[in-house]
Design a protein around this motif. Structure first.
Motif, PDB file in Angstrom:
ATOM      1  N   PRO A 355       8.118  43.652 -77.778  1.00  0.00           N
ATOM      2  CA  PRO A 355       7.465  43.845 -76.472  1.00  0.00           C
ATOM      3  C   PRO A 355       6.297  42.891 -76.279  1.00  0.00           C
ATOM      4  O   PRO A 355       5.674  42.438 -77.252  1.00  0.00           O
ATOM      5  N   ASN A 356       5.993  42.587 -75.034  1.00  0.00           N
ATOM      6  CA  ASN A 356       4.888  41.695 -74.711  1.00  0.00           C
ATOM      7  C   ASN A 356       4.145  42.201 -73.486  1.00  0.00           C
ATOM      8  O   ASN A 356       4.715  42.885 -72.633  1.00  0.00           O
ATOM      9  N   ASP A 357       2.866  41.848 -73.422  1.00  0.00           N
ATOM     10  CA  ASP A 357       2.040  42.199 -72.270  1.00  0.00           C
ATOM     11  C   ASP A 357       2.104  41.077 -71.237  1.00  0.00           C
ATOM     12  O   ASP A 357       2.271  39.903 -71.582  1.00  0.00           O
ATOM     13  N   ALA A 358       1.970  41.442 -69.995  1.00  0.00           N
ATOM     14  CA  ALA A 358       1.862  40.465 -68.907  1.00  0.00           C
ATOM     15  C   ALA A 358       0.765  40.945 -67.961  1.00  0.00           C
ATOM     16  O   ALA A 358       0.837  42.055 -67.437  1.00  0.00           O
ATOM     17  N   VAL A 359      -0.252  40.117 -67.777  1.00  0.00           N
ATOM     18  CA  VAL A 359      -1.377  40.467 -66.915  1.00  0.00           C
ATOM     19  C   VAL A 359      -1.575  39.341 -65.899  1.00  0.00           C
ATOM     20  O   VAL A 359      -1.929  38.219 -66.265  1.00  0.00           O
ATOM     21  N   ARG A 366      -4.331  34.076 -62.326  1.00  0.00           N
ATOM     22  CA  ARG A 366      -3.418  33.794 -61.221  1.00  0.00           C
ATOM     23  C   ARG A 366      -2.189  33.027 -61.707  1.00  0.00           C
ATOM     24  O   ARG A 366      -1.065  33.319 -61.348  1.00  0.00           O
ATOM     25  N   ILE A 367      -2.412  32.015 -62.545  1.00  0.00           N
ATOM     26  CA  ILE A 367      -1.315  31.204 -63.092  1.00  0.00           C
ATOM     27  C   ILE A 367      -1.447  31.191 -64.608  1.00  0.00           C
ATOM     28  O   ILE A 367      -2.521  30.944 -65.142  1.00  0.00           O
ATOM     29  N   GLN A 368      -0.331  31.437 -65.298  1.00  0.00           N
ATOM     30  CA  GLN A 368      -0.327  31.398 -66.754  1.00  0.00           C
ATOM     31  C   GLN A 368       0.685  30.358 -67.208  1.00  0.00           C
ATOM     32  O   GLN A 368       1.870  30.426 -66.851  1.00  0.00           O
ATOM     33  N   ILE A 369       0.197  29.392 -67.968  1.00  0.00           N
ATOM     34  CA  ILE A 369       1.049  28.333 -68.505  1.00  0.00           C
ATOM     35  C   ILE A 369       1.432  28.713 -69.925  1.00  0.00           C
ATOM     36  O   ILE A 369       0.566  28.917 -70.785  1.00  0.00           O
ATOM     37  N   ILE A 370       2.737  28.827 -70.159  1.00  0.00           N
ATOM     38  CA  ILE A 370       3.238  29.339 -71.440  1.00  0.00           C
ATOM     39  C   ILE A 370       3.926  28.206 -72.182  1.00  0.00           C
ATOM     40  O   ILE A 370       4.890  27.608 -71.681  1.00  0.00           O
ATOM     41  N   THR A 371       3.447  27.890 -73.371  1.00  0.00           N
ATOM     42  CA  THR A 371       4.058  26.862 -74.205  1.00  0.00           C
ATOM     43  C   THR A 371       4.608  27.501 -75.475  1.00  0.00           C
ATOM     44  O   THR A 371       4.182  28.574 -75.887  1.00  0.00           O
ATOM     45  N   GLY A 372       5.544  26.809 -76.062  1.00  0.00           N
ATOM     46  CA  GLY A 372       6.185  27.310 -77.272  1.00  0.00           C
ATOM     47  C   GLY A 372       7.533  26.647 -77.448  1.00  0.00           C
ATOM     48  O   GLY A 372       8.065  26.040 -76.523  1.00  0.00           O
ATOM     49  N   PRO A 373       8.097  26.721 -78.641  1.00  0.00           N
ATOM     50  CA  PRO A 373       9.363  26.038 -78.905  1.00  0.00           C
ATOM     51  C   PRO A 373      10.538  26.686 -78.190  1.00  0.00           C
ATOM     52  O   PRO A 373      10.444  27.816 -77.696  1.00  0.00           O
ATOM     53  N   ASN A 374      11.632  25.954 -78.140  1.00  0.00           N
ATOM     54  CA  ASN A 374      12.868  26.534 -77.637  1.00  0.00           C
ATOM     55  C   ASN A 374      13.275  27.716 -78.515  1.00  0.00           C
ATOM     56  O   ASN A 374      13.010  27.741 -79.710  1.00  0.00           O
ATOM     57  N   ILE A 500      -6.241  29.489 -63.938  1.00  0.00           N
ATOM     58  CA  ILE A 500      -5.156  29.177 -64.863  1.00  0.00           C
ATOM     59  C   ILE A 500      -5.528  29.621 -66.272  1.00  0.00           C
ATOM     60  O   ILE A 500      -6.650  29.409 -66.739  1.00  0.00           O
ATOM     61  N   GLN A 501      -4.584  30.226 -66.953  1.00  0.00           N
ATOM     62  CA  GLN A 501      -4.767  30.695 -68.325  1.00  0.00           C
ATOM     63  C   GLN A 501      -3.617  30.165 -69.164  1.00  0.00           C
ATOM     64  O   GLN A 501      -2.471  30.077 -68.705  1.00  0.00           O
ATOM     65  N   ASN A 502      -3.906  29.800 -70.417  1.00  0.00           N
ATOM     66  CA  ASN A 502      -2.887  29.302 -71.330  1.00  0.00           C
ATOM     67  C   ASN A 502      -2.376  30.414 -72.240  1.00  0.00           C
ATOM     68  O   ASN A 502      -3.159  31.187 -72.807  1.00  0.00           O
ATOM     69  N   LEU A 503      -1.063  30.492 -72.375  1.00  0.00           N
ATOM     70  CA  LEU A 503      -0.426  31.415 -73.307  1.00  0.00           C
ATOM     71  C   LEU A 503       0.519  30.638 -74.202  1.00  0.00           C
ATOM     72  O   LEU A 503       1.004  29.565 -73.829  1.00  0.00           O
ATOM     73  N   LYS A 519       6.277  36.656 -79.827  1.00  0.00           N
ATOM     74  CA  LYS A 519       5.065  37.333 -79.372  1.00  0.00           C
ATOM     75  C   LYS A 519       4.242  36.373 -78.536  1.00  0.00           C
ATOM     76  O   LYS A 519       3.885  35.276 -78.974  1.00  0.00           O
ATOM     77  N   VAL A 520       3.917  36.785 -77.312  1.00  0.00           N
ATOM     78  CA  VAL A 520       3.147  35.944 -76.395  1.00  0.00           C
ATOM     79  C   VAL A 520       1.666  36.290 -76.556  1.00  0.00           C
ATOM     80  O   VAL A 520       1.262  37.448 -76.393  1.00  0.00           O
ATOM     81  N   THR A 521       0.861  35.267 -76.863  1.00  0.00           N
ATOM     82  CA  THR A 521      -0.576  35.467 -77.083  1.00  0.00           C
ATOM     83  C   THR A 521      -1.351  34.377 -76.366  1.00  0.00           C
ATOM     84  O   THR A 521      -0.787  33.329 -76.028  1.00  0.00           O
ATOM     85  N   PRO A 522      -2.650  34.570 -76.137  1.00  0.00           N
ATOM     86  CA  PRO A 522      -3.453  33.505 -75.539  1.00  0.00           C
ATOM     87  C   PRO A 522      -3.503  32.289 -76.452  1.00  0.00           C
ATOM     88  O   PRO A 522      -3.464  32.402 -77.675  1.00  0.00           O
ATOM     89  N   GLY A 523      -3.558  31.095 -75.854  1.00  0.00           N
ATOM     90  CA  GLY A 523      -3.649  29.875 -76.648  1.00  0.00           C
ATOM     91  C   GLY A 523      -2.608  28.860 -76.226  1.00  0.00           C
ATOM     92  O   GLY A 523      -1.912  29.033 -75.230  1.00  0.00           O
TER      93      GLY A 523
END
Length: 624
Positions: A355-359, A366-374, A500-503, A519-523
């Motif tokens: 499970p993950n949180d979404a705020v 307002r905008i969340q940019i999500i990075t991470g591998p495929n 804008i927030q980075n995840l 797991k989605v976290t800030p950063g």
């Protein structure tokens, strides 16, 4: 109107009451149809515990048209809440609904004279089940569930009339006969009696006439030319009663008819036609009686369909651990412990969905940019957020630990890549069309889900478009946005724009292997782990090892075809240990050419020397 008597009125569809879901969003979120084209693996397949055909149709309609007005949404959620808290009632509702077929289409078929006698007879059982639902909800339901069906009328009299009129097991075709129950029409019963008991009547006639006339050889017969007759041999000619009418003379006998026999013949020969005519008339009278109440039956069918959908929501909520969402007209979306409703049902036994949180809100989130591998779960996170919001706005419980949903007016997605060859559109053009539709249509109350915008063109073009698009959404639209990307450069926008927030999606690296924690976290993520994913997919070790080598050279701006080394042309060991020239993929820096140019002094060079130097440079370039 004459051909559609069941259509009583036409009402305009007010689309302003529904959330906007364009075709791209419906396809990307796999709401009622998967990418492969079927229903398996869709949101509909997870939610569909409906029992009746009209309940299944209404559920698809609800999923395709989520509400955007708080009051009607809360009415549905309250009804689901009542059913979740009344398991015994929900079970009883399911059992009763199983006795109801496609009531909507059946009343339409009856009204347009297309229903068979057997289908019409089945209506009685459906109407009786409808009345049972009214009674059950009236006695055990809560205010919302009682209100669902309390406005629809009861049908005990109509159900009784259908049962009293039609046979217990009528045939499919009216022409087969036996549709109307015995005792309904005396003339019909008499015709049936004549048709079914004709032989017995003939035998009785022959016996009684022999006794009355004293002619033991008298017999009653039939042929296709003269019909029924009484045959008496010439030996007993003097005993023939006066009321007998001669019809045919044979060599040693005479054939006669009587008024009673002619009447019987009329009945027998035309009985089937008369039966069909009488049964058709009685059946049509019943059909007209049903059609006169078509609007009431349709009203009941709509209530039953809605109850079926809400009962389905309650069953899914109870079995899958969904919770009641908190809904309001605010701008916040706060999902704690959210799960993807479809993926969690498709996991292998023993595995659980992370499970993950979404705020999201109209301010700093307002905008969340999500990075991470495929394969780390970025796309799943985007989709689950959209699906949870959609579920809440159709009145369902949601797969989360808790959820607070501010009503959104639209969900837009830009996910995946595909060509539109028929229209001559490339992958990138399709991507840009979808992005243009989003920025031209979305409002500050919309939810936008973007996945890899700009990847269909060169890296610098893609980054530029993605950056500008994000700025425009932030400054001009203000919509709540989740943006999954491999362009780590976009993470710098969080320091430049306040909304804008980075995840990132967490991973753990062990040697050459990577473990996805989902797991989605800030950063921010600093690697894409594409080579590790390729290794997991089964690429040969030679390919992945070479890819790692090329990546290392790329990152140091020293990409060459063979081995490792500095930029430009360089001698390295070839096969058998002999030197081998290596060439940069992006072109070498030619040191000699640089020396020739840098060695020329424009201030001290005569025109003739300049021409000589130019000739040497041209000759060198041509030969290299």
């Amino acid at each position: 109107r004459a051909n559609l008597p069941h259509m009583r009125k036409i009402s305009p569809l007010n689309v302003s009451g529904f959330m906007t879901l364009d075709n791209s969003t419906k396809r990307n979120l796999e709401i009622v149809k998967s990418v492969s084209g079927g229903e398996e693996g869709t949101l509909f397949s997870v939610l569909d515990r409906t029992v009746t055909p009209m309940g299944g149709r209404l559920l698809k309609c609800w999923i395709n048209q989520p509400l955007r007005t708080l009051g009607p949404i809360l009415e549905r959620v309250d009804a689901v809440d009542e059913l979740v808290g009344a398991r015994a009632l929900t079970t009883e509702i399911g059992e009763t609904l199983s006795r109801i077929g496609d009531l909507e289409r059946l009343v339409a078929r009856i009204s347009t004279n297309r229903a068979t006698p057997r289908e019409t007879a089945s209506l009685a059982g459906m109407l009786e089940a409808s009345d049972m639902l009214r009674s059950a909800l009236g006695a055990k339901g809560g205010p919302r569930t009682r209100a669902l069906i309390s406005g629809s009328p009861g049908f005990p009299d109509l159900a009784r009339t259908i049962r009293d009129t039609l046979a217990d097991d009528p045939p499919q075709s009216l022409a087969s006969g036996g549709v109307i129950r015995r005792g309904i029409n005396a003339g019909l019963d008499e015709l049936r009696e004549a048709a079914h008991n004709g032989k017995e009547w003939i035998a009785n006639l022959q016996r009684t006439e022999r006794e009355r006339t004293g002619i033991s050889s008298l017999k009653v017969g039939y042929n296709g030319v003269f019909g029924y007759y009484i045959e008496i041999t010439n030996t007993h000619r003097e005993k023939v009663p006066a009321e007998y009418i001669r019809k045919q003379t044979l060599t040693n006998a005479e054939r006669y008819v009587t008024p009673g026999l002619k009447e019987f013949e009329e009945k027998i020969l035309n009985a089937e036609e008369h039966i069909l005519r009488l049964e058709s008339g009685l059946f049509n009278e019943l059909r007209f009686m049903i059609a006169a109440r078509a609007e009431e039956i349709q009203q009941a069918a709509s209530a039953i369909a809605a109850l079926d959908c809400l009962s389905s929501f309650a069953l899914v909520a109870s079995s899958s651990g969904y919770v009641r969402p908190e809904l309001d007209d605010g701008t916040e979306i706060v999902i704690r412990g959210g799960r993807h409703p479809v993926i969690e049902t498709l996991l292998p036994p023993g595995e659980t969905y992370t499970p993950n949180d979404a705020v999201l809100d109209a301010g700093t989130n307002r905008i969340q940019i999500i990075t991470g591998p495929n394969m780390s779960g970025k796309s799943s996170f985007l989709r689950q957020t959209g699906l949870i919001v959609l579920l809440a706005q159709i009145g369902s419980y949601v797969p989360a630990a808790s959820a607070k949903i501010g009503i959104v007016d639209a969900i837009f997605t830009r996910v995946g890549a595909s060509d539109n060859i028929a229209s001559g559109e490339s992958t990138f053009l399709v991507e840009m069309h979808e992005a243009a539709n989003i920025v031209n249509t979305a409002t500050s109350r919309s939810l936008i889900l973007l996945d890899e915008v700009g990847r269909g063109t060169s890296t610098f073009d893609g980054i530029s478009i993605a950056w500008a698009l994000t700025e425009y959404i932030h400054d001009a639209i203000g919509a709540k946005t989740l943006f999954a990307t491999h362009y780590h450069e976009l993470n710098e926008m969080a320091a430049l724009l306040p909304g804008i927030q980075n995840l990132k999606v967490d991973v753990r690296e062990y040697g050459n292997k990577v473990i996805f924690l989902h797991k989605v976290t800030p950063g921010t993520a600093d690697h894409s782990y594409g080579i590790q994913v390729g290794r997991m997919a089964g690429l040969p070790e030679e390919v992945t090892a070479r890819a790692a080598e090329i990546l290392k050279n790329l990152e140091s701006s020293e990409l060459i075809v063979h081995g490792s080394g500095t930029a430009g042309r360089e001698a390295g060991p070839g096969p058998g240990g002999t030197p081998e020239t290596q060439m940069s993929l992006f072109g070498a820096r030619d040191e000699k050419l640089r020396e020739m140019i840098s060695g020329a002094d424009p201030d001290a060079t005569t025109p003739m020397e300049a021409l000589r130097i130019l000739a040497e440079l041209k000759k060198y370039v041509s030969s290299s």
